[in-house]
Scaffold this motif. Structure first.
Motif, mmCIF file in Angstrom:
data_model
loop_
_atom_site.group_PDB
_atom_site.id
_atom_site.type_symbol
_atom_site.label_atom_id
_atom_site.label_comp_id
_atom_site.label_asym_id
_atom_site.label_seq_id
_atom_site.Cartn_x
_atom_site.Cartn_y
_atom_site.Cartn_z
ATOM 1 N N GLY A 186 -12.573 7.936 0.595
ATOM 2 C CA GLY A 186 -13.484 6.797 -0.156
ATOM 3 C C GLY A 186 -14.156 6.369 1.539
ATOM 4 N N GLU A 187 -13.856 6.999 2.813
ATOM 5 C CA GLU A 187 -15.470 6.798 3.887
ATOM 6 C C GLU A 187 -15.906 7.644 3.559
ATOM 7 N N LEU A 188 -15.860 8.882 3.083
ATOM 8 C CA LEU A 188 -16.668 9.409 2.198
ATOM 9 C C LEU A 188 -17.682 8.919 1.503
ATOM 10 N N LEU A 189 -17.668 8.861 0.751
ATOM 11 C CA LEU A 189 -17.784 7.819 -0.129
ATOM 12 C C LEU A 189 -18.706 6.415 -0.289
ATOM 13 N N SER A 190 -17.756 6.020 0.837
ATOM 14 C CA SER A 190 -18.805 4.572 1.530
ATOM 15 C C SER A 190 -19.588 4.685 2.130
ATOM 16 N N GLY A 191 -19.553 6.351 3.547
ATOM 17 C CA GLY A 191 -20.689 6.414 3.903
ATOM 18 C C GLY A 191 -21.796 6.958 2.941
ATOM 19 N N MET A 192 -21.665 7.292 2.017
ATOM 20 C CA MET A 192 -22.497 8.444 1.412
ATOM 21 C C MET A 192 -23.746 6.472 0.798
ATOM 22 N N ALA A 193 -23.036 5.854 0.155
ATOM 23 C CA ALA A 193 -22.810 4.470 -0.267
ATOM 24 C C ALA A 193 -24.584 3.828 0.857
ATOM 25 N N HIS A 194 -24.060 4.015 2.189
ATOM 26 C CA HIS A 194 -24.897 3.590 3.058
ATOM 27 C C HIS A 194 -25.502 4.050 3.510
ATOM 28 N N SER A 195 -26.656 6.030 2.923
ATOM 29 C CA SER A 195 -27.065 6.690 3.684
ATOM 30 C C SER A 195 -28.263 7.264 3.358
ATOM 31 N N SER A 196 -28.709 8.268 4.504
ATOM 32 C CA SER A 196 -30.382 7.965 4.002
ATOM 33 C C SER A 196 -29.786 9.490 3.303
ATOM 34 N N GLY A 197 -31.337 9.512 2.687
ATOM 35 C CA GLY A 197 -31.333 10.784 1.224
ATOM 36 C C GLY A 197 -30.743 11.970 2.214
ATOM 37 N N PRO A 198 -30.924 12.309 2.960
ATOM 38 C CA PRO A 198 -30.352 13.542 3.526
ATOM 39 C C PRO A 198 -29.021 13.809 3.569
ATOM 40 N N GLY A 199 -27.991 12.483 3.966
ATOM 41 C CA GLY A 199 -27.025 11.900 3.754
ATOM 42 C C GLY A 199 -26.302 12.096 3.017
ATOM 43 N N PHE A 200 -26.894 11.716 2.043
ATOM 44 C CA PHE A 200 -26.795 11.406 0.657
ATOM 45 C C PHE A 200 -26.380 13.267 -0.140
ATOM 46 N N VAL A 201 -26.967 14.120 0.044
ATOM 47 C CA VAL A 201 -27.265 14.921 -0.861
ATOM 48 C C VAL A 201 -25.952 15.921 0.949
ATOM 49 N N GLY A 202 -25.788 15.580 1.917
ATOM 50 C CA GLY A 202 -24.769 16.379 2.773
ATOM 51 C C GLY A 202 -23.303 15.953 2.400
ATOM 52 N N VAL A 203 -23.417 14.933 1.794
ATOM 53 C CA VAL A 203 -21.959 14.175 1.187
ATOM 54 C C VAL A 203 -21.898 14.878 0.212
#
Length: 47
Positions: free
Chosen positions: A3-20
């Motif tokens: 859940g924390e990963l998904l939450s962070g993924m929703a609020h992250s930048s493009g590279p963060g989204f790719v990383g998750v």
């Protein structure tokens, strides 16, 4: 944890989204390989 990963993924930048996304793919790969190895070990003939 997921859940924390998904939450962070929703609020992250493009590279963060790719990383998750890559983390999820890696976790799925590890689980898949584990299941395959367990099935192979169970199907082997143990003498």
């Amino acid at each position: 944890m997921i859940g924390e990963l998904l939450s962070g993924m929703a609020h992250s930048s493009g590279p963060g989204f790719v990383g998750v996304s890559l983390i999820f793919i890696y976790m799925a790969w590890i689980i898949t390989i584990g299941i395959i190895r367990v099935r192979e070990a169970m199907s082997e003939d143990h003498h």
